[in-house]
Design an enzyme around this catalytic site. Structure first.
Site, PDB file in Angstrom:
ATOM      1  N   SER A   1     -22.640  -3.610 -11.733  1.00  0.00           N
ATOM      2  CA  SER A   1     -22.139  -3.827 -10.377  1.00  0.00           C
ATOM      3  C   SER A   1     -23.235  -3.554  -9.355  1.00  0.00           C
ATOM      4  O   SER A   1     -24.421  -3.558  -9.694  1.00  0.00           O
ATOM      5  CB  SER A   1     -20.919  -2.934 -10.136  1.00  0.00           C
ATOM      6  OG  SER A   1     -20.249  -3.321  -8.956  1.00  0.00           O
ATOM      7  N   ASN A   2     -22.865  -3.332  -8.111  1.00  0.00           N
ATOM      8  CA  ASN A   2     -23.839  -3.043  -7.047  1.00  0.00           C
ATOM      9  C   ASN A   2     -23.228  -2.062  -6.055  1.00  0.00           C
ATOM     10  O   ASN A   2     -22.077  -1.673  -6.197  1.00  0.00           O
ATOM     11  CB  ASN A   2     -24.270  -4.348  -6.356  1.00  0.00           C
ATOM     12  CG  ASN A   2     -23.091  -5.084  -5.766  1.00  0.00           C
ATOM     13  OD1 ASN A   2     -22.441  -4.608  -4.842  1.00  0.00           O
ATOM     14  ND2 ASN A   2     -22.773  -6.255  -6.328  1.00  0.00           N
ATOM     15  N   TYR A   3     -24.000  -1.674  -5.039  1.00  0.00           N
ATOM     16  CA  TYR A   3     -23.592  -0.591  -4.133  1.00  0.00           C
ATOM     17  C   TYR A   3     -22.686  -1.028  -2.984  1.00  0.00           C
ATOM     18  O   TYR A   3     -22.405  -0.233  -2.093  1.00  0.00           O
ATOM     19  CB  TYR A   3     -24.830   0.094  -3.554  1.00  0.00           C
ATOM     20  CG  TYR A   3     -25.601   0.909  -4.553  1.00  0.00           C
ATOM     21  CD1 TYR A   3     -25.058   2.067  -5.099  1.00  0.00           C
ATOM     22  CD2 TYR A   3     -26.880   0.526  -4.958  1.00  0.00           C
ATOM     23  CE1 TYR A   3     -25.769   2.827  -6.017  1.00  0.00           C
ATOM     24  CE2 TYR A   3     -27.597   1.276  -5.870  1.00  0.00           C
ATOM     25  CZ  TYR A   3     -27.039   2.427  -6.399  1.00  0.00           C
ATOM     26  OH  TYR A   3     -27.738   3.169  -7.293  1.00  0.00           O
TER      27      TYR A   3
END
Ligand code: CTP
Ligand code: CA
Length: 226
Positions: free
Chosen positions: A33-35
């Site tokens: 995923s990502n932030y």
């Protein structure tokens, strides 16, 4: 309520907003995923709702409460986002794509939890579908707003995405700048339009940025439709 008049400049308009990260599963307990926090997209959905729009919020997993009165479609992966957005595209007036969509997903999703074994684990990845690019190909009357999070050559890459994806407006931010980008309450953005307008904004709350994005979109739509 008697003391002020709400600006319902988007009354009756159907606006689809995407927000948050995607999750690309590796096995039953793991994902890439990502932030992204979803704050930018939720602020846009809330502002559009305030202006009288009928808002659909297609959202990846976030820790936020969706704004009241907004239709919420939860998604996990880039693939689910693609399905949710493309199947609704014909019925909306505008799509605002603030979701941070994964560019790659694991080639295969393991059906069992992977056990710890060798000292290294390499995971082959394949490209996800680009929802926004597809919308750019399919669009007729819909307004399309994209985002560009860049760490270098902001203006160049943003304008490139604007033309390549056939967008009407792009919101660009330099993620290396102080007070801008993922998981913050503020952002520093520039907005570029298809008809060549450019605006730079100082560091502002994501709620203020959301209002500017919708102001620019409304102004663009008026120029286009007159
Ligand atoms: N986007 C999308 N589907 C993807 C990837 C991105 O719809 N699979 C959308 C994002 O929601 C955003 C815009 O495309 O509105 C730009 O995303 P960005 O990551 O900045 O651009 P990419 O085209 O993915 O290019 P790169 O990551 O190489 O800069
Ligand atoms: Ca990307």
């Amino acid at each position: 309520e008697l003391f002020f008049v709400k600006p319902t400049t988007l009354a009756g308009k159907r606006i689809l907003v995407t927000a948050g990260p995607t999750r690309e599963a590796l096995d039953p307990v793991r994902y890439f995923s990502n932030y992204s926090s979803g704050k930018m997209g939720y602020a846009i959905a809330e502002e559009a709702k305030k202006r009288g729009a009928l808002v659909t919020l297609v959202t990846g997993p976030t820790a936020l409460n969706p704004p009241k009165g907004v239709e919420v479609i939860p998604i996990q992966s880039a693939e689910e986002l693609y399905e949710a957005v493309t199947t609704r595209f014909d019925r909306v007036d505008a799509v605002i794509k603030s979701a941070a969509v994964a560019d790659y997903q694991p080639e295969e999703v393991l059906s069992q939890k992977r056990k710890k074994q060798a000292s290294k684990w390499s995971v082959p990845l394949k490209r996800t579908k680009d929802t926004l690019k597809e919308l750019g190909k399919r669009k007729n009357k819909q307004l399309l707003v994209g985002f560009a999070a860049e760490s270098e050559q902001l203006e160049h890459y943003a304008k490139d995405k604007l033309t390549r994806k056939n967008l009407d407006l792009i919101v660009a931010n330099n993620i290396t700048e102080v007070g801008a980008g993922f998981d913050l309450d503020t952002n520093v953005v520039s907005i570029y339009t298809k008809d060549g307008q450019e605006k730079q904004y100082p560091q502002q709350s994501k709620k203020e940025v959301a209002a500017h994005i919708l102001d620019e979109l409304e102004a663009y739509a008026q120029r286009r439709d007159k």
